[in-house]
Design a protein around this motif. Structure first.
Motif, PDB file in Angstrom:
ATOM      1  N   VAL A   1      -5.102  11.878   8.262  1.00  0.00           N
ATOM      2  CA  VAL A   1      -5.719  10.816   9.050  1.00  0.00           C
ATOM      3  C   VAL A   1      -4.647   9.822   9.476  1.00  0.00           C
ATOM      4  CG1 VAL A   1      -7.338   8.872   8.992  1.00  0.00           C
ATOM      5  CG2 VAL A   1      -7.947  11.031   7.900  1.00  0.00           C
ATOM      6  N   ARG A   2      -4.690   9.432  10.720  1.00  0.00           N
ATOM      7  CA  ARG A   2      -3.729   8.462  11.219  1.00  0.00           C
ATOM      8  C   ARG A   2      -3.836   7.169  10.413  1.00  0.00           C
ATOM      9  NH1 ARG A   2      -5.342   7.712  16.496  1.00  0.00           N
ATOM     10  NH2 ARG A   2      -6.091   5.587  16.232  1.00  0.00           N
ATOM     11  N   GLY A   3      -2.715   6.721   9.868  1.00  0.00           N
ATOM     12  CA  GLY A   3      -2.693   5.479   9.111  1.00  0.00           C
ATOM     13  C   GLY A   3      -2.982   5.623   7.631  1.00  0.00           C
ATOM     14  N   GLU A   4      -3.236   6.825   7.152  1.00  0.00           N
ATOM     15  CA  GLU A   4      -3.557   6.986   5.718  1.00  0.00           C
ATOM     16  C   GLU A   4      -2.315   6.752   4.852  1.00  0.00           C
ATOM     17  OE1 GLU A   4      -3.532  10.867   3.559  1.00  0.00           O
ATOM     18  OE2 GLU A   4      -4.101  11.649   5.534  1.00  0.00           O
ATOM     19  N   LEU A   5      -2.555   6.331   3.617  1.00  0.00           N
ATOM     20  CA  LEU A   5      -1.487   6.093   2.656  1.00  0.00           C
ATOM     21  C   LEU A   5      -1.869   6.697   1.297  1.00  0.00           C
ATOM     22  CD1 LEU A   5      -0.626   2.323   3.266  1.00  0.00           C
ATOM     23  CD2 LEU A   5       0.765   4.295   3.927  1.00  0.00           C
ATOM     24  N   PRO A   6      -0.872   7.133   0.529  1.00  0.00           N
ATOM     25  CA  PRO A   6      -1.142   7.534  -0.854  1.00  0.00           C
ATOM     26  C   PRO A   6      -1.170   6.300  -1.749  1.00  0.00           C
ATOM     27  CG  PRO A   6       1.175   7.845  -0.379  1.00  0.00           C
ATOM     28  CD  PRO A   6       0.542   7.346   0.901  1.00  0.00           C
ATOM     29  N   VAL A   7      -2.048   6.317  -2.741  1.00  0.00           N
ATOM     30  CA  VAL A   7      -2.087   5.239  -3.727  1.00  0.00           C
ATOM     31  C   VAL A   7      -1.842   5.873  -5.097  1.00  0.00           C
ATOM     32  CG1 VAL A   7      -3.442   3.387  -4.771  1.00  0.00           C
ATOM     33  CG2 VAL A   7      -3.738   3.931  -2.350  1.00  0.00           C
ATOM     34  N   TYR A   8      -0.659   5.639  -5.641  1.00  0.00           N
ATOM     35  CA  TYR A   8      -0.302   6.209  -6.931  1.00  0.00           C
ATOM     36  C   TYR A   8      -0.587   5.206  -8.048  1.00  0.00           C
ATOM     37  CZ  TYR A   8       2.213   9.620  -4.092  1.00  0.00           C
ATOM     38  OH  TYR A   8       2.544  10.579  -3.176  1.00  0.00           O
ATOM     39  N   ALA A   9      -0.973   5.728  -9.198  1.00  0.00           N
ATOM     40  CA  ALA A   9      -1.300   4.884 -10.335  1.00  0.00           C
ATOM     41  C   ALA A   9      -0.475   5.289 -11.548  1.00  0.00           C
ATOM     42  CB  ALA A   9      -2.787   4.993 -10.667  1.00  0.00           C
ATOM     43  N   GLU A  10      -0.166   4.314 -12.380  1.00  0.00           N
ATOM     44  CA  GLU A  10       0.446   4.575 -13.672  1.00  0.00           C
ATOM     45  C   GLU A  10      -0.664   4.688 -14.723  1.00  0.00           C
ATOM     46  OE1 GLU A  10       3.633   5.089 -14.035  1.00  0.00           O
ATOM     47  OE2 GLU A  10       4.148   4.560 -11.968  1.00  0.00           O
ATOM     48  N   ARG A  11      -0.349   5.294 -15.857  1.00  0.00           N
ATOM     49  CA  ARG A  11      -1.310   5.353 -16.953  1.00  0.00           C
ATOM     50  C   ARG A  11      -1.754   3.924 -17.307  1.00  0.00           C
ATOM     51  NH1 ARG A  11      -3.166   8.066 -21.600  1.00  0.00           N
ATOM     52  NH2 ARG A  11      -3.025   6.861 -23.537  1.00  0.00           N
ATOM     53  N   GLY A  12      -3.053   3.713 -17.376  1.00  0.00           N
ATOM     54  CA  GLY A  12      -3.599   2.407 -17.699  1.00  0.00           C
ATOM     55  C   GLY A  12      -3.946   1.546 -16.503  1.00  0.00           C
ATOM     56  N   ASP A  13      -3.479   1.917 -15.313  1.00  0.00           N
ATOM     57  CA  ASP A  13      -3.832   1.155 -14.117  1.00  0.00           C
ATOM     58  C   ASP A  13      -5.323   1.266 -13.830  1.00  0.00           C
ATOM     59  OD1 ASP A  13      -1.216   0.431 -13.741  1.00  0.00           O
ATOM     60  OD2 ASP A  13      -0.884   1.661 -11.952  1.00  0.00           O
ATOM     61  N   VAL A  14      -5.855   0.234 -13.205  1.00  0.00           N
ATOM     62  CA  VAL A  14      -7.240   0.242 -12.727  1.00  0.00           C
ATOM     63  C   VAL A  14      -7.209   0.049 -11.215  1.00  0.00           C
ATOM     64  CG1 VAL A  14      -9.501  -0.869 -12.822  1.00  0.00           C
ATOM     65  CG2 VAL A  14      -8.085  -0.729 -14.894  1.00  0.00           C
ATOM     66  N   ILE A  15      -7.770   1.001 -10.496  1.00  0.00           N
ATOM     67  CA  ILE A  15      -7.881   0.873  -9.044  1.00  0.00           C
ATOM     68  C   ILE A  15      -9.299   0.446  -8.698  1.00  0.00           C
ATOM     69  CG2 ILE A  15      -7.811   2.061  -6.825  1.00  0.00           C
ATOM     70  CD1 ILE A  15      -5.707   3.893  -7.885  1.00  0.00           C
ATOM     71  N   LEU A  16      -9.415  -0.595  -7.898  1.00  0.00           N
ATOM     72  CA  LEU A  16     -10.684  -0.976  -7.303  1.00  0.00           C
ATOM     73  C   LEU A  16     -10.637  -0.607  -5.831  1.00  0.00           C
ATOM     74  CD1 LEU A  16     -11.269  -4.585  -8.721  1.00  0.00           C
ATOM     75  CD2 LEU A  16     -12.022  -2.408  -9.697  1.00  0.00           C
ATOM     76  N   HIS A  17     -11.673   0.050  -5.343  1.00  0.00           N
ATOM     77  CA  HIS A  17     -11.725   0.284  -3.898  1.00  0.00           C
ATOM     78  C   HIS A  17     -13.135   0.033  -3.378  1.00  0.00           C
ATOM     79  CE1 HIS A  17     -12.907   4.504  -5.032  1.00  0.00           C
ATOM     80  NE2 HIS A  17     -13.690   4.350  -3.975  1.00  0.00           N
TER      81      HIS A  17
END
Length: 284
Positions: A223-239
């Motif tokens: 998708v045009r403009g998409e990005l990867p979001v990488y996480a470390e162990r213990g990270d919390v992603i909110l989306h």
């Protein structure tokens, strides 16, 4: 000669509990945020141990069917060989409730959703994504979370992911289209699974009336403009529930990607105890 700030790319969206206003600002602008140093190490280790024990209990048949999910899988018969999902895992792992009650997290959610936000009726899921043939879940195609329940006014909402494992191209990762939560994304009347959208669903939802600049792909396309979001162990992603996102399949068959996920709603609280159903529109 100008040089790129590689750290800015590596830590895109990463914030700590010490700067919640910046985390909220980033989330509102781009639709996601990564929280680092939120969950203490010993608490994360307890979450992992309790979730692995619950997973074994589902596979052995010792736990009730309420905790064994097949609705998210690419093929239901694979649940007999491997447990990708443990549903309502918060009932089996008290440590998850401890993590979700952390003051910094609650403060951020109150800022984003308002003081009366409430947990998703579908509960919390422990997810173990693997690329092997016995696995029923290794990736998911483009979607926005609200499309799974498009007909009820439970939105806006936000999803959380507590990462038991860090993510990378080797074991898979989150793909996002930053800012797409601001578009008025159509209901998933067209989808690869033939899922039926319930009556009463609006034509589109989002924070503005601006239509997407291009259609949401039905599969896993770039998708045009998409990005990867990488996480470390213990990270919390909110989306955000309106954010376009997908999950990439692992490139190394020997890897695993485990996390705990769920969400909160900021919409009409009269739906708090309502069975929401599930529109399985995203490709697997």
């Amino acid at each position: 000669m100008e040089t790129l700030d590689l750290a800015a790319f590596t830590d895109l969206g990463v914030h700590t509990p010490d700067d919640l206003p910046a985390a909220a600002e980033f989330y509102r602008r781009w639709g996601f945020v990564v929280l680092r140093d939120l969950i203490p190490t010993d608490l994360l280790e307890t979450i992992e141990a309790e979730c692995v024990l619950a997973q074994r209990g589902v596979l052995s048949g010792a736990l009730a069917g309420r905790h064994g999910s097949t609705k998210y899988l690419d093929s239901e018969d694979k649940a007999e060989r491997f447990v990708n999902y443990v549903e309502h895992v918060e009932e089996l792992a008290p440590s998850i409730g401890t993590a979700l009650a952390l003051p910094a997290l609650r403060a951020l959610l109150g800022d984003l959703l308002g003081p009366d936000f409430w947990p998703s009726v579908n509960g919390v899921v422990y997810q173990d994504a693997r690329p092997g043939r016995e696995s029923g879940y290794s990736r998911i195609g483009w979607h926005a979370d609200w499309q799974a329940v498009p007909h009820l006014d439970i939105w806006p909402g936000t999803a959380f992911t507590i990462h038991v494992d860090g993510t990378s191209p080797a074991n898979g990762f989150l793909r996002v289209v930053p800012g797409s939560h601001l578009w008025a994304t159509p209901s998933p009347y067209e989808n690869v699974n033939g899922a039926v959208v319930p009556e009463g669903a609006p034509a589109a939802r989002g924070y503005t009336d601006t239509p997407p600049p291009f259609p949401m792909p039905l599969g896993f396309e770039k998708v045009r403009g998409e990005l990867p979001v990488y996480a470390e162990r213990g990270d919390v992603i909110l989306h955000d529930a309106f954010l376009w996102h997908s999950a990439a399949r692992a490139t190394d068959d020997a890897t695993i990607r485990r996390h705990v996920r769920g969400g909160w709603q900021g919409g009409d609280p009269s739906f708090r105890q309502t069975e929401t159903g599930f529109v399985k529109n995203a490709a697997r």
